[in-house]
Motif scaffolding. Structure first.
Motif, PDB file in Angstrom:
ATOM      1  N   ASP A  54      -6.109  -0.064   9.864  1.00 53.66           N
ATOM      2  CA  ASP A  54      -7.099  -0.263   8.809  1.00 53.66           C
ATOM      3  C   ASP A  54      -8.472   0.218   9.273  1.00 53.66           C
ATOM      4  N   GLU A  55      -8.771  -0.033  10.563  1.00 52.27           N
ATOM      5  CA  GLU A  55     -10.053   0.391  11.103  1.00 52.27           C
ATOM      6  C   GLU A  55     -10.136   1.929  11.160  1.00 52.27           C
ATOM      7  N   ARG A  56      -9.013   2.568  11.546  1.00 53.76           N
ATOM      8  CA  ARG A  56      -8.999   4.033  11.556  1.00 53.76           C
ATOM      9  C   ARG A  56      -9.187   4.586  10.144  1.00 53.76           C
ATOM     10  N   ASP A  57      -8.536   3.951   9.172  1.00 53.45           N
ATOM     11  CA  ASP A  57      -8.693   4.384   7.777  1.00 53.45           C
ATOM     12  C   ASP A  57     -10.140   4.215   7.325  1.00 53.45           C
ATOM     13  N   ILE A  70     -15.503  10.838   5.203  1.00 54.26           N
ATOM     14  CA  ILE A  70     -15.366  11.544   3.923  1.00 54.26           C
ATOM     15  C   ILE A  70     -16.608  11.326   3.061  1.00 54.26           C
ATOM     16  N   VAL A  71     -17.100  10.096   3.017  1.00 52.47           N
ATOM     17  CA  VAL A  71     -18.271   9.767   2.201  1.00 52.47           C
ATOM     18  C   VAL A  71     -19.509  10.503   2.724  1.00 52.47           C
ATOM     19  N   LEU A  72     -19.695  10.520   4.046  1.00 57.91           N
ATOM     20  CA  LEU A  72     -20.852  11.204   4.624  1.00 57.91           C
ATOM     21  C   LEU A  72     -20.781  12.706   4.409  1.00 57.91           C
ATOM     22  N   GLU A  73     -19.564  13.275   4.492  1.00 51.99           N
ATOM     23  CA  GLU A  73     -19.410  14.721   4.309  1.00 51.99           C
ATOM     24  C   GLU A  73     -19.743  15.136   2.889  1.00 51.99           C
ATOM     25  N   HIS A  74     -19.267  14.358   1.907  1.00 52.92           N
ATOM     26  CA  HIS A  74     -19.431  14.745   0.497  1.00 52.92           C
ATOM     27  C   HIS A  74     -20.660  14.102  -0.152  1.00 52.92           C
ATOM     28  N   GLN A  75     -21.303  13.167   0.578  1.00 54.83           N
ATOM     29  CA  GLN A  75     -22.478  12.486   0.022  1.00 54.83           C
ATOM     30  C   GLN A  75     -22.165  11.893  -1.354  1.00 54.83           C
ATOM     31  N   HIS A  76     -21.005  11.319  -1.471  1.00 54.99           N
ATOM     32  CA  HIS A  76     -20.575  10.707  -2.733  1.00 54.99           C
ATOM     33  C   HIS A  76     -19.607   9.583  -2.413  1.00 54.99           C
ATOM     34  N   VAL A  77     -19.683   8.510  -3.187  1.00 52.88           N
ATOM     35  CA  VAL A  77     -18.771   7.394  -2.940  1.00 52.88           C
ATOM     36  C   VAL A  77     -18.422   6.695  -4.243  1.00 52.88           C
ATOM     37  N   SER A  78     -17.177   6.325  -4.371  1.00 54.19           N
ATOM     38  CA  SER A  78     -16.678   5.466  -5.438  1.00 54.19           C
ATOM     39  C   SER A  78     -15.267   5.078  -5.048  1.00 54.19           C
ATOM     40  N   THR A  79     -14.775   4.019  -5.663  1.00 54.93           N
ATOM     41  CA  THR A  79     -13.416   3.565  -5.350  1.00 54.93           C
ATOM     42  C   THR A  79     -12.394   4.640  -5.686  1.00 54.93           C
ATOM     43  N   SER A  80     -12.515   5.242  -6.867  1.00 55.08           N
ATOM     44  CA  SER A  80     -11.553   6.272  -7.284  1.00 55.08           C
ATOM     45  C   SER A  80     -11.658   7.505  -6.398  1.00 55.08           C
ATOM     46  N   PHE A  81     -12.880   7.814  -5.920  1.00 56.59           N
ATOM     47  CA  PHE A  81     -13.070   8.967  -5.032  1.00 56.59           C
ATOM     48  C   PHE A  81     -12.276   8.789  -3.737  1.00 56.59           C
ATOM     49  N   LEU A  82     -12.354   7.589  -3.137  1.00 59.76           N
ATOM     50  CA  LEU A  82     -11.603   7.330  -1.912  1.00 59.76           C
ATOM     51  C   LEU A  82     -10.105   7.310  -2.171  1.00 59.76           C
ATOM     52  N   GLN A  83      -9.698   6.786  -3.320  1.00 58.03           N
ATOM     53  CA  GLN A  83      -8.272   6.782  -3.654  1.00 58.03           C
ATOM     54  C   GLN A  83      -7.707   8.199  -3.676  1.00 58.03           C
ATOM     55  N   ARG A  84      -8.462   9.108  -4.336  1.00 54.11           N
ATOM     56  CA  ARG A  84      -7.978  10.480  -4.454  1.00 54.11           C
ATOM     57  C   ARG A  84      -7.923  11.182  -3.104  1.00 54.11           C
ATOM     58  N   HIS A  85      -8.966  11.003  -2.320  1.00 49.53           N
ATOM     59  CA  HIS A  85      -9.064  11.762  -1.075  1.00 49.53           C
ATOM     60  C   HIS A  85      -8.235  11.177   0.066  1.00 49.53           C
ATOM     61  N   MET A  86      -7.920   9.877  -0.007  1.00 54.21           N
ATOM     62  CA  MET A  86      -7.178   9.267   1.097  1.00 54.21           C
ATOM     63  C   MET A  86      -5.767   8.836   0.696  1.00 54.21           C
ATOM     64  N   ARG A  87      -5.501   8.910  -0.618  1.00 56.35           N
ATOM     65  CA  ARG A  87      -4.186   8.490  -1.122  1.00 56.35           C
ATOM     66  C   ARG A  87      -3.895   7.043  -0.741  1.00 56.35           C
ATOM     67  N   ILE A  88      -4.847   6.182  -1.034  1.00 52.93           N
ATOM     68  CA  ILE A  88      -4.698   4.747  -0.764  1.00 52.93           C
ATOM     69  C   ILE A  88      -4.812   3.985  -2.077  1.00 52.93           C
ATOM     70  N   GLY A  89      -4.465   2.716  -2.032  1.00 50.50           N
ATOM     71  CA  GLY A  89      -4.511   1.904  -3.241  1.00 50.50           C
ATOM     72  C   GLY A  89      -5.912   1.488  -3.633  1.00 50.50           C
ATOM     73  N   TYR A  90      -6.016   0.958  -4.839  1.00 52.03           N
ATOM     74  CA  TYR A  90      -7.317   0.567  -5.367  1.00 52.03           C
ATOM     75  C   TYR A  90      -7.931  -0.546  -4.530  1.00 52.03           C
ATOM     76  N   GLY A  91      -7.128  -1.552  -4.159  1.00 49.26           N
ATOM     77  CA  GLY A  91      -7.654  -2.694  -3.414  1.00 49.26           C
ATOM     78  C   GLY A  91      -8.252  -2.284  -2.083  1.00 49.26           C
ATOM     79  N   LYS A  92      -7.552  -1.410  -1.372  1.00 47.42           N
ATOM     80  CA  LYS A  92      -8.039  -0.964  -0.063  1.00 47.42           C
ATOM     81  C   LYS A  92      -9.307  -0.137  -0.225  1.00 47.42           C
ATOM     82  N   ALA A  93      -9.323   0.748  -1.220  1.00 51.89           N
ATOM     83  CA  ALA A  93     -10.509   1.582  -1.457  1.00 51.89           C
ATOM     84  C   ALA A  93     -11.711   0.722  -1.824  1.00 51.89           C
ATOM     85  N   ALA A  94     -11.483  -0.294  -2.672  1.00 47.81           N
ATOM     86  CA  ALA A  94     -12.573  -1.184  -3.081  1.00 47.81           C
ATOM     87  C   ALA A  94     -13.090  -1.980  -1.881  1.00 47.81           C
TER      88      ALA A  94
END
Length: 212
Positions: A155-158, A165-189
């Motif tokens: 979890d810490e590595r994720d 990813i957030v620092l590289e793209h200068q953008h953050v949202s739950t759905s953004f992390l879901q798409r880029h990391m292929r993780i669930g909503y709860g983990k992204a949130a």
């Protein structure tokens, strides 16, 4: 679009041609001419090549002597050629501006799409490398505490990957992390909330967050 021009050298030597920069063309002609080369007239037109050929033919008919470029013309003949040039179809300046703007916009779009494609390829490579690294972790029978420790490490590595990813793209949202990391909503949130606590991103302002 180019200018069609008529220049004069000496008393009765005339030349017609086309160029995007008439002043530069006259300067080039002057280097090989002992007489002063003067501009008689010039006009930007959409049909420069065919007009040049037609007027060259007319100048050859006028002149009994002369080469392929310079012709002996009388004053009245030179005036007639100048009048023909003045009648050349006008360039639609507004349409030129529109076309130039379209080219500039298309260049911007092409550059942006190329950049996005490069970023996606790099992100895919990073993701593949990350998952390959994860598969190299040896699997062994573990007690409940061991499994929990491994889960926390993963979890810490994720979370570290999410921050990168957030620092590289200068953008953050739950759905953004879901798409880029292929993780669930709860983990992204959970990652988004943790980044806010860590001071990496701003609190939610309406529907948006900023990367600090």
């Amino acid at each position: 679009m180019r200018y069609i021009y008529l220049v004069k050298a000496g008393e009765d030597q005339y030349k017609i041609g086309v160029s995007r920069n008439v002043a530069k063309r006259i300067a080039a002609l002057q280097t090989s001419n002992i007489h002063l080369v003067e501009l008689v007239c010039a006009k930007k037109t959409i049909d420069d090549s065919s007009i040049e050929k037609r007027l060259h033919k007319k100048m050859r008919e006028f002149s009994g002597t002369g080469g392929k470029e310079w012709f002996h013309l009388t004053a009245s003949q030179a005036i007639e050629i100048a009048i023909e040039i003045s009648k050349a179809p006008e360039v639609d300046v507004a349409e030129n501006i529109v076309q130039d703007l379209k080219k500039q916009i298309q260049t911007i779009i092409d550059t942006y799409e190329s950049k996005i494609a490069d970023e996606r390829r790099q992100l895919d490579e990073d993701r593949k490398a990350y998952f390959i690294q994860r598969t190299k972790i040896p699997v062994k029978a573990a007690s409940v505490p061991d499994r929990e420790a491994e889960r926390q490490k993963a979890d810490e590595r994720d979370y570290e990957l999410a921050k990168a990813i957030v620092l590289e793209h200068q953008h953050v949202s739950t759905s953004f992390l879901q798409r880029h990391m292929r993780i669930g909503y709860g983990k992204a949130a959970r990652f988004v909330e943790r980044m806010e606590k860590d001071g990496l991103i701003s609190p939610l302002d309406g529907m948006h967050r900023s990367v600090l």
